[in-house]
Design an enzyme around this catalytic site. Structure first.
Site, PDB file in Angstrom:
ATOM      1  N   HIS A  37       0.816  -1.219   0.000  1.00 15.48           N
ATOM      2  CA  HIS A  37       0.000   0.000   0.000  1.00 15.48           C
ATOM      3  C   HIS A  37       0.850   1.269   0.000  1.00 15.48           C
ATOM      4  CE1 HIS A  37       0.364  -0.348   4.522  1.00 15.48           C
ATOM      5  NE2 HIS A  37       0.515   0.955   4.387  1.00 15.48           N
ATOM      6  N   ASP A  72       0.087  -7.641   1.127  1.00 15.86           N
ATOM      7  CA  ASP A  72       0.574  -6.276   1.369  1.00 15.86           C
ATOM      8  C   ASP A  72       2.099  -6.196   1.436  1.00 15.86           C
ATOM      9  OD1 ASP A  72       0.372  -3.574   1.669  1.00 15.86           O
ATOM     10  OD2 ASP A  72      -0.514  -3.610   3.672  1.00 15.86           O
ATOM     11  N   SER A 124       4.500   2.374   8.021  1.00 16.39           N
ATOM     12  CA  SER A 124       4.204   1.200   7.190  1.00 16.39           C
ATOM     13  C   SER A 124       5.424   0.754   6.401  1.00 16.39           C
ATOM     14  CB  SER A 124       3.075   1.525   6.209  1.00 16.39           C
ATOM     15  OG  SER A 124       1.860   1.641   6.874  1.00 16.39           O
TER      16      SER A 124
END
Length: 319
Positions: A140, A181, A259
């Site tokens: 992402h 992911d 992230s």
């Protein structure tokens, strides 16, 4: 940052309304008796209305005492909690973990160049996988680059120089696994710039085990946070709407920009990829419920992404 969101209850407010009344210490009042020019006093029972008043005063006194005791207990517990949290974090250990892992943590920056100028569209984190310049991050974080058809998306990776300065280098997309992911970039930088992470395992993690997260939350580079493993084998949503199983739950702070960064054990080894956090609805604030993908999953996926460009390990790159 891709983050699952859930509504959390708000804490009740503590009332601070104290009764502010004079308290009489005696259940009797004095009655004046006239005796010539001299005066005498004797105790006389209080009438019914006065008894109600005395009862109200006694209740007020009891209420004040209870509130004060409650506040003192709260303050005492708060102090004990702060000491307990401080006791969980070994400063020397945290410093050692940061020293080991810091050279391997990178910043991910996305830009849009469609209007003949670079416009920043987001930041994330990642870590160096090998000495060839492969960097692992969350899908992402680079989703716009992965789905770009016009060629207007650019991703750069920030590496820290020996002088402590962060230098951005161009990166190309090697492979993605949106369902888990995970994505791999190849950074065009001098070979001596690549210091791979030390790998651990997520197979033997225990609830309560100390963990550390390094990343670039809200653009603040190389931020270290600490916590514990709060739970194991969690299911979290993926960027494509499916669920990813086996995630590590931690209370180590993970915010937007974290992230793709590494979750580390006390030896500075990577045990997970920081991925998601639940936020308080409407506030954007982290709830302390954070998740990382297990590194054992990445060890299965990343080699296929590097060799084949996909997670299945099938086909030939470029087809």
């Amino acid at each position: 940052m891709y983050a699952a969101e859930t509504r959390l209850p708000t804490a009740p407010l503590l009332s601070r309304g104290f009764p502010d009344q004079c308290i009489s210490p005696s259940p009797f009042r004095r009655r004046k008796l006239s005796s010539g020019t001299s005066h005498a006093y004797q105790a006389a029972p209080i009438h019914a209305s006065s008894e109600r008043h005395a009862t109200q005063i006694a209740l007020a006194r009891s209420t004040r005492r209870s509130v004060l005791v409650g506040l003192l207990s709260t303050l005492s517990l708060s102090k004990c909690s702060e000491q307990a949290v401080a006791g969980l974090i070994d400063e020397q250990q945290a410093d050692k973990v940061f020293e080991i892992a810091n050279p391997s943590v990178v910043a991910i920056a996305d830009y849009n160049t469609s209007n003949s100028s670079e416009i920043s569209e987001g930041t994330g984190s990642g870590f160096i996988w090998d000495t060839y310049g492969h960097v692992v991050t969350n899908y992402h974080c680079i989703a716009k680059l992965a789905t770009d058809k016009a060629g207007s998306q650019v991703t750069r990776v920030g590496l820290e120089s020996p002088t402590g300065e962060t230098i951005e280098y161009p990166a190309t997309l090697v492979g993605t696994d949106a369902q888990h992911d995970i994505a791999v970039l190849l950074v065009n930088a001098p070979r001596h710039s690549f210091v791979p992470v030390q790998f651990g395992t997520s197979a033997d993690l225990r609830t309560g085990q100390s963990v550390y997260a390094i990343g670039n939350p809200l653009g603040y580079s190389k931020t270290l946070t600490a916590g514990v493993v709060s739970g194991l084998n969690r299911a979290i949503p993926s960027p494509v709407g499916t669920k990813t199983y086996g995630a590590i739950q931690t209370d180590a702070a993970i915010s937007a920009g974290n992230s793709g960064g590494p979750l580390l054990d006390s030896s500075g080894r990577v045990i997970g990829i920081n991925t998601a956090t639940f936020t308080r609805t409407g506030t954007g604030r982290s709830s302390g419920v954070n998740f990382a993908l297990p590194i054992d999953l990445a060890m299965q996926v990343v080699p296929n992404l590097i060799i084949y460009g996909n997670a299945s390990g099938k086909g030939v790159r470029g087809e």
